[in-house]
Scaffold this motif. Sequence first.
Motif, PDB file in Angstrom:
ATOM      1  N   ASN B  43      19.779  75.745  48.582  1.00  0.00           N
ATOM      2  CA  ASN B  43      20.567  76.565  47.643  1.00  0.00           C
ATOM      3  C   ASN B  43      20.364  78.061  47.908  1.00  0.00           C
ATOM      4  O   ASN B  43      21.318  78.841  47.894  1.00  0.00           O
ATOM      5  CB  ASN B  43      20.152  76.259  46.197  1.00  0.00           C
ATOM      6  N   LEU B  46      22.286  79.183  50.888  1.00  0.00           N
ATOM      7  CA  LEU B  46      23.708  79.390  50.555  1.00  0.00           C
ATOM      8  C   LEU B  46      23.931  80.724  49.846  1.00  0.00           C
ATOM      9  O   LEU B  46      24.860  81.469  50.161  1.00  0.00           O
ATOM     10  CB  LEU B  46      24.199  78.242  49.664  1.00  0.00           C
ATOM     11  N   ILE B  49      23.605  83.597  52.205  1.00  0.00           N
ATOM     12  CA  ILE B  49      24.777  83.729  53.087  1.00  0.00           C
ATOM     13  C   ILE B  49      25.865  84.572  52.403  1.00  0.00           C
ATOM     14  O   ILE B  49      26.498  85.418  53.021  1.00  0.00           O
ATOM     15  CB  ILE B  49      25.329  82.329  53.460  1.00  0.00           C
ATOM     16  N   TYR B  74      30.180  87.390  48.298  1.00  0.00           N
ATOM     17  CA  TYR B  74      31.106  86.277  48.525  1.00  0.00           C
ATOM     18  C   TYR B  74      30.839  85.209  47.458  1.00  0.00           C
ATOM     19  O   TYR B  74      29.732  84.656  47.395  1.00  0.00           O
ATOM     20  CB  TYR B  74      30.861  85.735  49.937  1.00  0.00           C
ATOM     21  N   LEU B  76      32.096  82.147  46.885  1.00  0.00           N
ATOM     22  CA  LEU B  76      32.211  80.716  47.191  1.00  0.00           C
ATOM     23  C   LEU B  76      30.850  80.001  47.245  1.00  0.00           C
ATOM     24  O   LEU B  76      30.670  78.972  46.587  1.00  0.00           O
ATOM     25  CB  LEU B  76      32.985  80.531  48.500  1.00  0.00           C
ATOM     26  N   PRO B  77      29.831  80.557  47.972  1.00  0.00           N
ATOM     27  CA  PRO B  77      28.541  79.859  47.998  1.00  0.00           C
ATOM     28  C   PRO B  77      27.926  79.700  46.616  1.00  0.00           C
ATOM     29  O   PRO B  77      27.236  78.711  46.360  1.00  0.00           O
ATOM     30  CB  PRO B  77      27.667  80.759  48.882  1.00  0.00           C
ATOM     31  N   ALA B  79      29.510  79.142  43.836  1.00  0.00           N
ATOM     32  CA  ALA B  79      30.147  77.977  43.211  1.00  0.00           C
ATOM     33  C   ALA B  79      29.559  76.694  43.782  1.00  0.00           C
ATOM     34  O   ALA B  79      29.320  75.714  43.065  1.00  0.00           O
ATOM     35  CB  ALA B  79      31.653  78.020  43.454  1.00  0.00           C
ATOM     36  N   LEU B  80      29.292  76.705  45.092  1.00  0.00           N
ATOM     37  CA  LEU B  80      28.720  75.523  45.735  1.00  0.00           C
ATOM     38  C   LEU B  80      27.341  75.223  45.173  1.00  0.00           C
ATOM     39  O   LEU B  80      27.006  74.070  44.890  1.00  0.00           O
ATOM     40  CB  LEU B  80      28.587  75.740  47.250  1.00  0.00           C
ATOM     41  N   THR B  83      27.386  73.568  41.761  1.00  0.00           N
ATOM     42  CA  THR B  83      27.719  72.140  41.829  1.00  0.00           C
ATOM     43  C   THR B  83      26.540  71.354  42.386  1.00  0.00           C
ATOM     44  O   THR B  83      26.219  70.272  41.905  1.00  0.00           O
ATOM     45  CB  THR B  83      28.949  71.933  42.748  1.00  0.00           C
ATOM     46  N   ASN B  84      25.900  71.932  43.404  1.00  0.00           N
ATOM     47  CA  ASN B  84      24.793  71.218  44.043  1.00  0.00           C
ATOM     48  C   ASN B  84      23.621  71.021  43.093  1.00  0.00           C
ATOM     49  O   ASN B  84      22.954  69.985  43.130  1.00  0.00           O
ATOM     50  CB  ASN B  84      24.343  71.987  45.288  1.00  0.00           C
ATOM     51  N   ILE B  87      24.338  67.946  41.035  1.00  0.00           N
ATOM     52  CA  ILE B  87      24.181  66.705  41.810  1.00  0.00           C
ATOM     53  C   ILE B  87      22.709  66.398  42.034  1.00  0.00           C
ATOM     54  O   ILE B  87      22.249  65.269  41.848  1.00  0.00           O
ATOM     55  CB  ILE B  87      24.901  66.837  43.174  1.00  0.00           C
TER      56      ILE B  87
END
Lengths: 482, 118
Positions: B43, B46, B49, B74, B76-77, B79-80, B83-84, B87
């Motif tokens: 995480n 990400l 990045i 940025y 997008l990471p 948001a990832l 979610t991760n 999970i």
Amino acid sequence: MNLLPLIVVFPMFVAIIFNYLNGKDKLIRPMAFLMALLLLVLPFIGNYGIYNFGAHGLESGLASGISYIYSPMKQLIITVLMLIGSLVLITGLDEKKSSGLTVALMLMGLASVSAVILADDLFNIYVFYEIAAIAQTGLVIASGTEKAYRSAFRYLLLGNFAGSILLLGVAFLLSATGTLNISDMHNFLINNPVTPTIYGGLLMIIIGLCYDSGLPPFHTVKADIYARAKPFIAAMLQTYSKFVLVALMLVIFKIFGGLSYFTNAHGALIAISILGMVFGVVMALLQTDYRKLLAYHAISQGGYVAAGIALGTPLGIVAGIFHAINHVIYKSALFIGAHLVERKKVGNLNALGGLLPVIPTTALMVLCAKLAISGVPPFNGFQSKLLLAEAAMNVNMPELAIIMIMVSIGTFVSMMKAFYLIYLKPCSEDQLNEYKKVKPSKFGIFSLAVLTVLCILLGVYPNLATDLIYPFANEFGRMWTL
Amino acid sequence: MDLQLASFITAGILIVIGLYGTFFVDNVIKKIIALSALGNGVNLTLIAIGYTGGIVPIKAQEMELALFSMSASYPLPQALVLTNIVIEASMLAIMLGLSIVFYKKYKTLKSSELLKDD
């Protein structure tokens, strides 16, 4: 109106309802039957093409939301997936105690595998890949034995590791390309020089692929969960794995296919596939437990599928996808056959015998499935194995074709041994009377009959499936020889 | 030290600790903690990045769009990662639940005893 997302959303939504209905047997059975019928309609509600939703859709030619791509080939795969799901649900109607939780997990798995097949972005694939892993673990735990708990824990332990590595691979590719959309990522890679980050990303995605599809080094843990779940549920689990294998292999080819540095990865993927084929069949030959024997054969056949697609030629891709479809059909028949045998209260091969006069129809249908997995004509397994051998010969790899034939012989031997021990070996009169007391499962026999008909149908008319796969493979595959 | 580089180094350390703990520590709870460290390392990678040294990617009304797109991280990471985390939490919850079952049954948490092949 394009209802494509409903293929994923509808089973997921119904899974939540089933979860709340857990314990209410009278309600679950008719609802599960209704759901089994509805699943068959789902693959036909979407239109072919690209479907963008969420975020802002397409912006300056780049997809900023979630993209699903639907084609006749994907429709075929999802139709087979839903058919197996439907038959497994129908087989489960005979269980003494219906569990809403099991049905919910099964639907969750169906939805997530469908999403992995449809999605055109790496993160969506990762998310549903993990949800599929959770659903599979839940289905193993649902069998309720201590051995199942241990297998589930081992599977989750490695699943968490492989999932993290896969996500790290996605992160590497995101940092190198700036996008998660698979098509955009491929376009970026063909126009820019390669960096170590891209190699790292590729390697990590291959590790993720090996875990969920049961390829070495994860083959034992995958075989373990097939063997510990109830046999008719194992039919569902192996279907998930095969289609995730196809989807992820195609993703790897879509991102890296045609790039000069991908040639080495071709070799690595073929090597992993061969190891899967050989390890699977050798382990299967050593088994005395029928469930484990079937589980290792599922691993071995996964090797065939991976080898076909890893060849990367149009014929190889057709053969690989066609073999995945055939495999899930005959292997589901074998697992459902095992479910019908287990109702006779026996599991170990050495403790079985003499079932032919007790369940002659089941024996005949299981024999058809066993011949299909061994690659005997006129069954479906023969057609796809023939295509696979032809594809290997076309890229000047006769040794791969020879290994495939040898593994097929090993499969035939172990399958015939199992058939003899279960159905033909003489047994005592008392044991025979004991077997006869157990009522046969009508739903299980119905599912087995449907799958046997499909084995013969696709064996006699392979074009029904291959005609749908060829256009995709011709566009996707590339000609090369060693 | 550059904040992004420091994040990458920390993430690398977390990932190595996670990998070591997952495969070489003989206690299921410690294995779960190691997996959590591995997940957090990924995480953090990400997030690092997406970090460009600029502002958080929330556009204030008075801010100009051009300036915002130049200076914001940025998103997008991020948001990832969100979610991760969900999970990963569900996977770890199932593993912890199974650990409780194992402990009640066998009175041990040694993975060499609990997870051996049958």
